[in-house]
Design an enzyme around this catalytic site. Structure first.
Site, PDB file in Angstrom:
ATOM      1  N   LYS A 251       9.570   7.155 -16.077  1.00 20.54           N
ATOM      2  CA  LYS A 251      10.557   8.244 -16.046  1.00 20.54           C
ATOM      3  C   LYS A 251      10.602   8.951 -17.399  1.00 20.54           C
ATOM      4  O   LYS A 251      10.647  10.180 -17.474  1.00 20.54           O
ATOM      5  CB  LYS A 251      11.939   7.688 -15.679  1.00 20.54           C
ATOM      6  CG  LYS A 251      12.032   7.287 -14.215  1.00 20.54           C
ATOM      7  CD  LYS A 251      13.284   6.488 -13.885  1.00 20.54           C
ATOM      8  CE  LYS A 251      13.209   5.982 -12.448  1.00 20.54           C
ATOM      9  NZ  LYS A 251      14.286   5.045 -12.097  1.00 20.54           N
TER      10      LYS A 251
ATOM     11  N   GLN B 275      19.446   2.208 -14.472  1.00 19.74           N
ATOM     12  CA  GLN B 275      18.296   1.611 -13.775  1.00 19.74           C
ATOM     13  C   GLN B 275      18.751   0.354 -13.022  1.00 19.74           C
ATOM     14  O   GLN B 275      19.306  -0.566 -13.616  1.00 19.74           O
ATOM     15  CB  GLN B 275      17.193   1.273 -14.792  1.00 19.74           C
ATOM     16  CG  GLN B 275      15.925   0.728 -14.173  1.00 19.74           C
ATOM     17  CD  GLN B 275      15.219   1.739 -13.260  1.00 19.74           C
ATOM     18  OE1 GLN B 275      15.107   2.908 -13.583  1.00 19.74           O
ATOM     19  NE2 GLN B 275      14.764   1.281 -12.106  1.00 19.74           N
TER      20      GLN B 275
ATOM     21  N   ASP C 258      20.811  10.318 -10.187  1.00 18.42           N
ATOM     22  CA  ASP C 258      20.261   9.494  -9.117  1.00 18.42           C
ATOM     23  C   ASP C 258      20.943   9.772  -7.766  1.00 18.42           C
ATOM     24  O   ASP C 258      20.538   9.223  -6.748  1.00 18.42           O
ATOM     25  CB  ASP C 258      20.476   8.018  -9.477  1.00 18.42           C
ATOM     26  CG  ASP C 258      19.164   7.257  -9.487  1.00 18.42           C
ATOM     27  OD1 ASP C 258      18.143   7.838  -9.092  1.00 18.42           O
ATOM     28  OD2 ASP C 258      19.177   6.078  -9.884  1.00 18.42           O
TER      29      ASP C 258
END
Ligand code: NAP
Length: 295
Positions: free
Chosen positions: A57, A101, A124
């Site tokens: 990422k 994460q 997200d």
């Protein structure tokens, strides 16, 4: 497309194309806004798979011109410490997206941490406000993996309206949001899970089959209707002759000859997920400065 010539749904190539588009948008907007977009990626502990995802990422951010602020915390970091970090990032004008994460170490409550993120910075798309907007078909930040599935289907002009779509898996991360997105596109959607009876028969009905389970090669040829579109979200690490490699939930070798379209693993939904994360960050960046962009 005949059932004997499957078309590969190439997420890797599409993700690269999206990254170039994002790079161009950023190049246009940055002189006007006076700073690049910013994404904060929070990782706790040393899960090796998470470390790989976070690195990917960050690399992708660098390529398109997003300033990524990686923050790595030790395994024993407390809930309160992380909540404080998120509260600070929510107030930080240089930060447009915040990503925690997953999975987190067991002592941490991921749902309540995700709730602390400003919904407008929820890169997200997993905050309850954004999931609620998805349920209501309102615009909002969409979760990255399901959005990546939909963008890939769109790129290949795959008709969804009226089609029977089956999603295997009902997680908040993938299964439920992808089912809602398929429904939004007027597919007739079924969701299967670990208690589904006669999964094979349910699968054989599907024109569009999305597997998001986490079991290597569980979808075999007999389970797939000839000509079906097969989307493999699964990422499983297996060892063959002592060598680690990634496989999906779909037995690609067996299923590809009967499918009309199929995603590879790796190179299918994985890169699309990262592309959607970047896209969400750039959209938040533009919106905050009063620009509307179409991606
Ligand atoms: N490509 C990407 O970027 C990306 C992103 C996220 C996740 N993934 C991968 O996608 C997979 C799923 O992730 P997830 O987070 O959704 O996993 P998860 O939270 O573990 O959910 C798995 C789902 O599969 C269902 N399931 C388990 N065994 C089953 C069976 N035998 N038959 C039918 N359904 C079964 C479970 O049903 P119950 O609800 O009944 O337990 C559950 O709903 C994993 O391999 C993950 O690594 C990939």
């Amino acid at each position: 497309m005949s059932a004997s010539t499957p078309c590969l749904l190439d997420g890797k190539t599409l993700a690269k194309k999206i990254q170039l588009e994002l790079q161009a948008k950023i190049a246009q907007l940055e002189p006007k806004i006076g700073r690049p977009p910013g994404l904060a990626v929070l990782m706790v502990g040393d899960n090796p798979a998470s470390a790989v995802y976070v690195r990917n990422k960050e690399r992708a951010c660098q390529k398109v011109g997003i300033a990524s602020v990686g923050q790595h915390f030790p395994e024993n970091t407390t809930q309160e410490e992380l909540e404080e970090v998120i509260a600070r990032l929510n107030q930080d004008d240089r930060v447009d997206g915040i990503l925690v994460q997953l999975p987190l170490p067991k002592h941490l409550d991921s749902i309540s941490l995700l709730r602390c993120i400003d919904p407008d910075k929820d890169a997200d798309g997993l905050h309850q406000v954004n999931l609620g907007k998805l349920v209501r078909s309102e615009p909002g930040l969409r979760s990255c993996t399901p959005a990546g599935v939909m963008r890939l289907l769109q790129e290949y002009n795959i008709t969804l309206a009226g089609k029977k779509a089956l999603v295997i898996g009902r997680s908040i991360l993938v299964g439920k949001p992808v089912a809602l997105m398929l429904l939004e596109q007027n597919a007739t959607v079924t969701i299967a899970h670990s208690r589904t009876q006669d999964l094979e028969a349910v699968c054989r009905e599907a024109d569009i089959l999305v597997a998001a389970v986490g079991k290597p090669n569980m979808i075999t040829q007999e389970m797939v209707k000839p000509g079906a579109v097969v989307i493999d979200v699964g990422i499983n690490r297996v060892e063959t002759s002592g060598k680690p490699r990634l496989v999906g939930d779909v037995d690609f070798e067996q299923v590809a000859p009967v499918a009309s379209y199929i995603t590879p693993v790796p190179g299918g939904i994985g890169p699309m997920t990262v592309a959607m994360l970047l896209s969400n960050t750039v959209q938040s960046y533009a919106r905050k400065a009063g620009y509307t962009i179409s991606l």
